[in-house]
Design a protein around this motif. Structure first.
Motif, PDB file in Angstrom:
ATOM      1  N   ALA A 130       0.736  -1.243   0.005  1.00  0.00           N
ATOM      2  CA  ALA A 130       0.046  -0.155  -0.105  1.00  0.00           C
ATOM      3  C   ALA A 130       0.865   1.299  -0.189  1.00  0.00           C
ATOM      4  O   ALA A 130       2.104   1.353   0.557  1.00  0.00           O
ATOM      5  CB  ALA A 130      -0.972   0.100   1.233  1.00  0.00           C
ATOM      6  N   ALA A 131       0.404   2.346  -0.703  1.00  0.00           N
ATOM      7  CA  ALA A 131       1.155   3.772  -0.745  1.00  0.00           C
ATOM      8  C   ALA A 131       0.011   4.628  -1.098  1.00  0.00           C
ATOM      9  O   ALA A 131      -0.831   4.574  -1.461  1.00  0.00           O
ATOM     10  CB  ALA A 131       2.225   3.719  -1.650  1.00  0.00           C
ATOM     11  N   THR A 132       0.517   5.822  -0.485  1.00  0.00           N
ATOM     12  CA  THR A 132       0.004   7.106  -0.999  1.00  0.00           C
ATOM     13  C   THR A 132       0.480   7.883  -2.114  1.00  0.00           C
ATOM     14  O   THR A 132       1.608   8.218  -1.950  1.00  0.00           O
ATOM     15  CB  THR A 132      -0.268   8.002   0.248  1.00  0.00           C
ATOM     16  OG1 THR A 132      -1.082   7.430   1.249  1.00  0.00           O
ATOM     17  CG2 THR A 132      -1.265   9.122   0.013  1.00  0.00           C
ATOM     18  N   ILE A 133      -0.256   8.008  -3.109  1.00  0.00           N
ATOM     19  CA  ILE A 133       0.342   8.845  -4.117  1.00  0.00           C
ATOM     20  C   ILE A 133      -0.696  10.064  -4.637  1.00  0.00           C
ATOM     21  O   ILE A 133      -1.727   9.700  -5.061  1.00  0.00           O
ATOM     22  CB  ILE A 133       0.859   7.902  -5.343  1.00  0.00           C
ATOM     23  CG1 ILE A 133       1.745   6.817  -4.977  1.00  0.00           C
ATOM     24  CG2 ILE A 133       1.153   8.627  -6.767  1.00  0.00           C
ATOM     25  CD1 ILE A 133       2.029   5.950  -6.226  1.00  0.00           C
ATOM     26  N   HIS A 134      -0.032  11.088  -4.963  1.00  0.00           N
ATOM     27  CA  HIS A 134      -0.964  12.377  -5.205  1.00  0.00           C
ATOM     28  C   HIS A 134      -2.151  12.309  -4.203  1.00  0.00           C
ATOM     29  O   HIS A 134      -3.334  12.606  -4.582  1.00  0.00           O
ATOM     30  CB  HIS A 134      -1.403  12.260  -6.364  1.00  0.00           C
ATOM     31  CG  HIS A 134      -0.460  12.294  -7.537  1.00  0.00           C
ATOM     32  ND1 HIS A 134       0.444  13.225  -7.793  1.00  0.00           N
ATOM     33  CD2 HIS A 134       0.091  11.314  -8.510  1.00  0.00           C
ATOM     34  CE1 HIS A 134       1.449  12.962  -8.788  1.00  0.00           C
ATOM     35  NE2 HIS A 134       0.947  11.605  -9.336  1.00  0.00           N
TER      36      HIS A 134
END
Length: 490
Positions: free
Chosen positions: A253-257
């Motif tokens: 999981a990752a947060t992008i924009h």
């Protein structure tokens, strides 16, 4: 060898507690009372970074010829799963005879604190071992495991008592896969995201981490039917309903924009999902045309970009997620620059390092430029002559000039982790090496081989609070990597 009572190699320990394989309930012991050593935990697959990067400091910058100080060794059952560490607990998932065993050890003494056993009839169709493939996932209070037959367990970390379980192969339509279950679940808040591999649209399933109830499921027929493939003669994919939807690549999981993504590299390619709803953001076809093939290396998120790679003539691709979060741009794709079989590549600055190759022979450790995918350097793990070596066992060689037994010179399809700009490498024949993480070229600093680390060593090293943990097919070892404290200068 009597597998019902494991052997403890006593190095720092004075007491032994045997492992019973007959009891259905966990065997408990008092938890350690002493404070954990300073440093960080390694409670999930490939550590807190998700890709094998440690933030620890103050470790040895080179090792003695025989390796760093060994703290303990314990005999365990078979499996390919790496251990996980939280505080003074180290948890290993392994198999003895017809039982999959979740076992918790005291990280300082190797004393067995508890075990939980589940029946398993899994038999690897290709003749590999029949143990678990997924690493335990540890929170402050819980331990989650995913067995080779799809048994999903939630245990109490303090004593190993069962909180809930799901038999995913019974609850979902999961076709038989090549090597059983091999993708470690992840937690997003109270949501446990699992690559179940079910038909027709249960490739990814989310469970309530507190009680095991199904929250959502997605990916499969609706994702890939009619998807462009780039294959000659089969430009779009026709769904048959008999596909394996299995993956051996753990999600990340990752947060992008500002948008949260769960990236899942499934059998047919990469899917980005919203972890709260399971709604698809986008997908990208990325599959070998060979039927007997898998995607196993984890996606690597580098800023706004995602790197995926696989063996079986698939190669690697770098995608950039667009600001809308529901589309992407292909930065580059190359079928030859990086073909990671199962070991996840690690980015360092403007470069990424990883093992490339389907088979042991011909596999190399490579350094690539992230922006272009260009191969900067590669190595088999040995830069010197080999004429002085003759095989002494399946995992070591004899140096005919010195008559000494030495580690196997080549890494093969190795695994590695990064700490303080150095890679700790575990070759698949048990060679453990410390190398520079530098685009200037390959430089090995130290190497050694533990006697009980023999082919195949396929679980990545683990580093927690200055201790390195290595897992072979039947042993778990612990080493002290802490550098001695510097004395005050007069």
């Amino acid at each position: 060898m009597n597998l019902s009572i494991p052997r403890l190699t006593l190095l720092l320990i004075l007491s032994v507690q045997g492992l019973s394989c007959s009891a259905a309930e966990p065997k408990a012991a008092a938890a350690p009372n002493n404070e954990p050593r300073a440093g960080e935990d390694w409670p999930v697959f490939l550590g807190n970074s998700g890709i094998g990067i440690s933030s620890e400091t103050g470790l040895l910058k080179d090792w003695p010829a025989g390796g760093p100080p060994q703290l303990w060794e314990v005999e365990i059952g078979t499996g390919y799963s790496a251990p996980s560490v939280r505080g003074n607990f180290v948890v290993c998932h392994h198999r003895l005879r017809d039982q999959e065993i979740v076992q918790c050890f005291d990280v300082q003494t190797a004393k067995s604190l508890w075990t939980y056993e589940s029946p398993s009839n899994f038999s690897d169709p290709y003749g590999y071992n029949n143990g678990p493939r997924c690493s335990p996932l540890l929170t402050e209070e819980r331990c989650y495991t995913f067995g080779a037959e799809g048994r999903l367990l939630c245990l109490n970390l303090a004593d190993g008592k069962l909180i809930w379980e799901r038999e995913t192969h019974k609850d979902f339509n999961v076709p038989d896969a090549f090597f059983g279950v091999g993708a470690t679940p992840i937690l997003e808040g109270d949501t446990l995201i699992v690559l179940v591999g079910g038909q027709p649209n249960a490739g990814v399933v989310a469970f309530d981490a507190n009680n095991g109830k199904t929250l959502w499921q997605n990916t499969g027929r609706d994702t890939w039917a009619g998807s462009p493939t780039g294959w000659r003669g089969e430009e779009t994919y026709e769904w048959t309903g008999e596909e394996m939807v299995v993956s051996y690549s753990s999600p990340i999981a990752a947060t992008i924009h500002g948008k949260r993504h769960v990236f899942c590299l499934l059998r047919h390619g990469l899917v980005s999902l919203d972890p709260k709803t399971g709604k698809e953001n986008f997908h990208y076809w990325f599959r070998s045309r060979d039927h007997e093939s898998v995607n196993a290396a984890r996606p690597v998120v580098i800023g706004n970009r995602v790197l995926i790679t696989a063996a079986y003539r698939t190669g690697a691709a770098l995608l950039e997620v667009n600001p809308d979060g529901t589309s992407f741009t292909e930065v580059w794709r190359d079928s030859e620059n990086m073909l990671a079989h199962w070991s996840t590549p690690i980015p360092v600055g403007d470069y990424i390092y990883g093992f490339s190759g389907r088979h042991e022979n011909g596999s190399t450790l490579r350094c690539l430029k992230i922006d272009t995918g260009e191969v900067v350097w590669e190595t088999i793990g040995w830069e010197g002559p080999v004429t002085q070596f003759t095989p002494a066992s399946s995992s070591s060689v004899r140096n005919t000039e010195t008559n000494e037994i030495e580690p196997w010179p080549y890494y093969g399809r190795g695994s590695m982790i990064l700490v303080e700009d150095q890679f700790i490498v575990l070759g698949e024949r048990g060679t453990v090496a410390l190398i520079d993480a530098s685009p200037k070229g390959f430089r090995e600093i130290s190497r050694f081989k533990p006697d009980s680390m023999n082919y195949p060593c396929w679980a990545a090293p683990v580093l927690s609070r200055g201790r390195m943990f290595l897992r072979s097919e039947n042993s778990l070892l612990c080493y002290d990597l802490k550098a001695p404290a510097k004395k005050d200068q007069p």
